[in-house]
Design a protein around this motif. Structure first.
Motif, PDB file in Angstrom:
ATOM      1  N   VAL A 118     -24.726 -17.956  70.371  1.00  0.00           N
ATOM      2  CA  VAL A 118     -25.263 -17.078  69.328  1.00  0.00           C
ATOM      3  C   VAL A 118     -26.643 -17.583  68.894  1.00  0.00           C
ATOM      4  O   VAL A 118     -26.880 -18.794  68.786  1.00  0.00           O
ATOM      5  N   TYR A 145     -26.201 -13.964  72.048  1.00  0.00           N
ATOM      6  CA  TYR A 145     -25.878 -12.790  71.240  1.00  0.00           C
ATOM      7  C   TYR A 145     -26.384 -12.993  69.812  1.00  0.00           C
ATOM      8  O   TYR A 145     -26.486 -14.125  69.329  1.00  0.00           O
ATOM      9  N   GLN A 146     -26.658 -11.891  69.142  1.00  0.00           N
ATOM     10  CA  GLN A 146     -27.118 -11.964  67.759  1.00  0.00           C
ATOM     11  C   GLN A 146     -25.941 -12.234  66.813  1.00  0.00           C
ATOM     12  O   GLN A 146     -24.806 -11.840  67.092  1.00  0.00           O
ATOM     13  N   ILE A 169     -23.248  -9.544  65.691  1.00  0.00           N
ATOM     14  CA  ILE A 169     -22.120  -9.231  66.566  1.00  0.00           C
ATOM     15  C   ILE A 169     -20.922 -10.093  66.189  1.00  0.00           C
ATOM     16  O   ILE A 169     -19.793  -9.615  66.060  1.00  0.00           O
ATOM     17  N   GLY A 180     -17.701 -11.079  73.468  1.00  0.00           N
ATOM     18  CA  GLY A 180     -18.704 -11.184  74.511  1.00  0.00           C
ATOM     19  C   GLY A 180     -18.116 -11.397  75.890  1.00  0.00           C
ATOM     20  O   GLY A 180     -17.131 -12.114  76.077  1.00  0.00           O
ATOM     21  N   HIS A 237     -28.775 -10.510  72.788  1.00  0.00           N
ATOM     22  CA  HIS A 237     -28.174  -9.177  72.912  1.00  0.00           C
ATOM     23  C   HIS A 237     -27.726  -8.686  71.539  1.00  0.00           C
ATOM     24  O   HIS A 237     -27.227  -9.457  70.721  1.00  0.00           O
ATOM     25  N   HIS A 238     -27.865  -7.393  71.322  1.00  0.00           N
ATOM     26  CA  HIS A 238     -27.434  -6.780  70.066  1.00  0.00           C
ATOM     27  C   HIS A 238     -26.058  -6.141  70.185  1.00  0.00           C
ATOM     28  O   HIS A 238     -25.506  -5.685  69.182  1.00  0.00           O
ATOM     29  N   ALA A 253     -22.030  -6.325  72.315  1.00  0.00           N
ATOM     30  CA  ALA A 253     -21.110  -7.116  73.132  1.00  0.00           C
ATOM     31  C   ALA A 253     -19.865  -6.292  73.399  1.00  0.00           C
ATOM     32  O   ALA A 253     -19.724  -5.170  72.893  1.00  0.00           O
TER      33      ALA A 253
END
Length: 336
Positions: free
Chosen positions: A191, A214-215, A218, A238, A304-305, A307
């Motif tokens: 993250v 990932y952000q 999420i 994810g 990524h915004h 998952a």
């Protein structure tokens, strides 16, 4: 605010930054009163203000979760100020990026006290209040590293494995007594949080999450979903988490070899490490005015915004093929 029944109380540890910060905001957006527990004054104040801007009541509490008495006092203050705790989220942690042989015993102990025992202390404080009422949900924020250790993060991986073990024991005990208190775990991927600029590092280059990244929003949505649906024992967030956990269950030795080859480089950028940057192992990195880092780290461009959560966690059986594909990719990489 309306009645306390309409606005349940959530406690979030590690709420001053990263996943905890994003989770506090998500609870606020869904109408919860939020108690925010963290060490850093600047980040804690900023997080509380975000909760209030979302229209929710915030209670910022400066707490080191390694201190069980401090955690107990925070729980008591929360119930006095906001009402009965409905949800307790354990998220606070610290870490050291270094080979195991380069970590001092005191440093390893500190990571364990915060990242593992902090969860134990939070869970105990929550249970003292939830069990007599026979309701409530405890969410342990975990990681794919709760199952699969990786190089350069031995202290953190050890703590996450320990959380997994004690949570399983506790879950069995609650089932034995037919308690309606639920405990669930959310296993996260890499993250984009400020931790990679905060944790003690002895790496030559600047630390980074292992891609894909990932952000934190999420993760926050998954954590709040788990809090509201705690009967599922675990949630996986994810595609990388799914592939890692399935792959490790099927062929852990193959992953050992793969990570031995790739794990060192994948956790470092091309930039040299700044020896003068703040370190949050012993004291918060956001304890002075203007030091608030927020929820996001420095990897927004790569993060990524979206998952596969919650779909992936609800369809694990259908995703066995993902693990097979991941293992095939690992095998191909090892043959190169």
């Amino acid at each position: 605010m309306s009645s306390r029944t309409e606005h349940p109380v959530a406690v979030v540890t590690g709420a001053s930054g990263g996943v905890g910060r994003a989770t506090a905001r998500e609870f606020a957006a869904r109408g919860y009163r939020v108690a925010l527990l963290a060490r850093g004054e600047d980040g804690l104040a900023a997080a509380a203000e975000e909760v209030r801007r979302a229209g929710a009541e915030a209670l910022p509490l400066k707490v080191d979760v390694a201190d069980p008495d401090a955690v107990e006092r925070a729980a008591e203050e929360t119930e006095t100020a906001l009402g009965p705790i409905a949800v307790w989220v354990n998220d606070a942690f610290t870490s050291v990026f270094a080979p195991f042989t380069e970590i001092e015993p005191a440093e390893f102990r500190r990571v364990t006290e915060v990242t593992y025992l902090g969860y134990v202390h939070g869970t105990q404080a929550a249970l003292r209040r939830m069990r007599p009422r026979n309701r409530g949900a405890i969410v342990q924020v975990g990681s794919a590293l709760a199952y699969r250790g990786i190089p350069l993060q031995s202290a953190y991986c050890g703590a996450k494995h320990a959380i997994q073990g004690f949570t399983e024991s506790l879950r069995c005990e609650l089932l034995h007594e037919r308690s309606e208190v639920r405990v669930t775990m959310v296993q996260l991927p890499a993250v984009n949080t400020p931790q990679f600029g905060w944790v003690l590092s002895r790496l030559r280059r600047h630390a980074q999450p292992v891609p894909p990244i990932y952000q934190p929003e999420i993760a926050a949505r998954a954590i709040v979903h788990a809090a509201e649906h705690p009967r599922r024992r675990e949630y996986w967030v994810g595609g990388s988490t799914v592939a890692t956990l399935v792959g490790n269950a099927v062929a852990p030795g193959l992953l050992d070899r793969y990570l031995a080859r790739t794990g060192f480089g994948a956790q470092q950028t091309d930039r040299p490490r700044d020896p003068d940057r703040p370190v949050n192992l012993w004291s918060p990195a956001d304890q002075r005015p203007g030091s608030d880092a927020g929820a996001h780290g420095e990897f927004d461009r790569q993060a990524h915004h979206r998952a596969l959560q919650p779909w992936a966690s609800r369809h694990r059986g259908s995703l066995a093929a993902a693990g097979g594909i991941a293992l095939a990719a690992v095998g191909w990489a090892l043959r190169r």
